[in-house]
Design a protein around this motif. Structure first.
Motif, short mmCIF file in Angstrom:
data_model
loop_
_atom_site.label_atom_id
_atom_site.label_comp_id
_atom_site.label_asym_id
_atom_site.label_seq_id
_atom_site.Cartn_x
_atom_site.Cartn_y
_atom_site.Cartn_z
N THR A 163 -8.62 130.73 79.16
CA THR A 163 -8.97 130.74 77.73
C THR A 163 -9.85 130.60 77.76
O THR A 163 -10.60 131.95 76.60
CB THR A 163 -7.72 129.92 77.20
N LEU B 194 -12.44 133.67 75.57
CA LEU B 194 -12.55 133.09 74.06
C LEU B 194 -14.02 133.09 73.88
O LEU B 194 -14.75 133.69 72.60
CB LEU B 194 -11.96 132.47 73.79
N THR C 43 -17.11 137.34 73.62
CA THR C 43 -17.32 138.01 72.62
C THR C 43 -17.57 139.31 72.76
O THR C 43 -17.54 140.09 71.77
CB THR C 43 -19.19 137.82 71.93
N PHE D 77 -13.23 139.22 72.39
CA PHE D 77 -12.13 138.48 71.18
C PHE D 77 -13.82 137.91 70.04
O PHE D 77 -15.33 136.81 70.49
CB PHE D 77 -11.98 136.80 71.57
N THR D 78 -13.53 137.33 68.68
CA THR D 78 -13.99 137.31 67.70
C THR D 78 -13.75 136.68 66.71
O THR D 78 -12.94 136.56 67.05
CB THR D 78 -14.73 138.80 66.83
N ARG E 267 -6.53 129.14 64.45
CA ARG E 267 -8.20 130.22 64.11
C ARG E 267 -8.91 128.96 63.70
O ARG E 267 -9.84 128.37 63.65
CB ARG E 267 -7.88 131.28 63.50
N MET F 110 -2.31 132.52 74.61
CA MET F 110 -2.44 133.49 73.69
C MET F 110 -1.29 134.32 73.24
O MET F 110 -1.44 134.89 72.30
CB MET F 110 -3.40 134.87 74.10
N TYR G 289 -3.81 143.02 73.20
CA TYR G 289 -3.39 142.27 71.95
C TYR G 289 -4.96 143.77 71.41
O TYR G 289 -5.80 144.29 72.10
CB TYR G 289 -4.32 141.08 71.37
N GLU H 30 -8.25 144.73 68.44
CA GLU H 30 -9.58 144.32 67.48
C GLU H 30 -10.09 145.03 66.99
O GLU H 30 -10.23 146.00 67.78
CB GLU H 30 -10.32 143.21 68.26
N ASN I 260 -7.36 140.68 64.18
CA ASN I 260 -7.30 140.60 65.32
C ASN I 260 -5.22 140.85 65.58
O ASN I 260 -4.79 140.30 64.75
CB ASN I 260 -7.03 138.83 65.71
N SER J 270 -2.12 139.01 68.74
CA SER J 270 -1.91 137.55 69.82
C SER J 270 -1.77 136.45 68.75
O SER J 270 -1.76 136.65 67.31
CB SER J 270 -3.27 137.28 70.89
N LYS K 47 -4.23 136.12 65.83
CA LYS K 47 -3.86 137.01 65.34
C LYS K 47 -4.54 136.34 63.78
O LYS K 47 -4.26 135.83 63.23
CB LYS K 47 -2.36 138.11 65.23
#
Length: 328
Positions: free
Chosen positions: A40, A44, A47, A50-51, A79, A278, A283, A285, A311, A314, A317
């Protein structure tokens, strides 16, 4: 490593009757958890797929929606429990063939997850912190196929260090703390992961700005070692496919400075050890922001800006306020 936000801690019942079968089952659970942490972190830390932002929120509350796939109290809490840092730098090597060049990317990144571990029979929670620190080196070849299309092929190399820190605040695990420490908790591990990938980009520049379409395919596989789980760290493995559309709309130009609006939408399909953490196999974004090319430190910073990203679908989210750097 985001799975640590919602994965339960080592089951205590395994130590009630310490049989070989139960010990093997526990070892397999810990091995899979560490594999998922390393896998993961690969996802992650990228960038482009995933942000993380500087402030997290539930879009349902902000925009008065009612959609569980776009955010919830639990996902926003997850998050908030994750701290992310990524410092990438890419430089281009001298080109000897027309319309073809090589790039080297260096990146130092860290992911940290903190959580309180609660038990039904206890009023006091234990505390767990898990950290993955990674160094990354990538060599890429970029071919400009024509005016619009380019093709990127690359090999990435991750060296990652995992650390588990656990505080026994409740009483439930204290009797077996010596058995757990340095084996399953308060321990560490290493992994080397190789990541081949390809990317196809279409870019069209206009007098109002530009738009880009891209698709990238990533596969990664690695080997682990270390103190945790008697060295049974396993082989982090997974893949992901990212499809993205970006639009840059220029608002104001003066000299070499450009102020523009930026928006993007991406779909990420994932497989392997990233699916369980996840909570999905795909997912989305979406991002919207305001960018400024300051014409300062152009070798390091192409543009800076502010906006937000959402997001969808996921276990992470939700929405985030984002500071943008080097959007291209």
């Amino acid at each position: 490593m985001a799975n640590t936000c919602w994965t339960l801690i080592v089951p205590v019942f395994y130590f009630a009757v310490p049989t070989n079968v139960q010990a093997n089952q526990l070892s397999d659970l810990v091995r899979k958890d560490i594999e998922q942490n390393f896998a993961t972190s690969v996802l992650l830390n990228d960038t482009d797929v995933f942000t993380f932002g500087i402030n997290n929120f539930d879009p349902n509350k902000v925009f008065r929606l009612d959609n569980e796939d776009i955010g919830s109290n639990d996902s926003v809490s997850r998050r908030k429990n994750i701290t992310s840092l990524s410092l990438p730098y890419t430089f281009e090597l001298p080109a000897y063939i027309e319309d073809n060049h090589q790039e080297v990317t260096l990146r130092l990144s860290a992911l940290r997850t903190e959580k309180d571990v609660q038990y039904a029979s206890e009023t006091v929670s234990d505390f767990q912190k898990e950290t993955v620190i990674s160094g990354y080196v990538e060599f890429a070849n970029v071919s400009q196929l024509d005016e619009y299309w380019s093709f990127h092929s690359a090999i990435g190399n991750h060296i990652s260090y995992y650390r588990n820190d656990f505080e026994y605040r409740a009483n439930i695990l204290k009797p077996v703390a010596e058995q757990l420490d340095r084996l399953y908790l308060n321990t560490d591990a290493w992994a080397y992961i190789i990541e081949p990938k390809i990317k196809l980009i279409y870019e069209d520049k206009n007098n109002w700005g530009k738009y880009k379409l891209s698709t990238s395919w990533h596969y990664f596989n690695g080997v682990g070692w270390g103190e945790a789980n008697n060295g049974n760290i396993g082989h982090p493995e997974g893949w992901y496919i990212a499809n993205e559309a970006k639009i840059f709309y220029d608002l104001v130009r003066w000299d070499k400075n450009i102020t523009s609006m930026y928006s993007s939408i991406r779909r990420i399909d994932i497989g392997g050890d990233t699916v369980a953490p996840m909570g999905t196999t795909s997912y989305y974004e979406g991002s919207v922001g305001w960018l400024l090319n300051p014409n300062l430190f152009n070798d390091w910073v192409d543009n800076v800006g502010i906006g937000f990203t959402i997001n969808y679908g996921s276990s992470l989210k939700g929405g985030s306020l984002v500071i943008f750097f080097n959007q291209d």
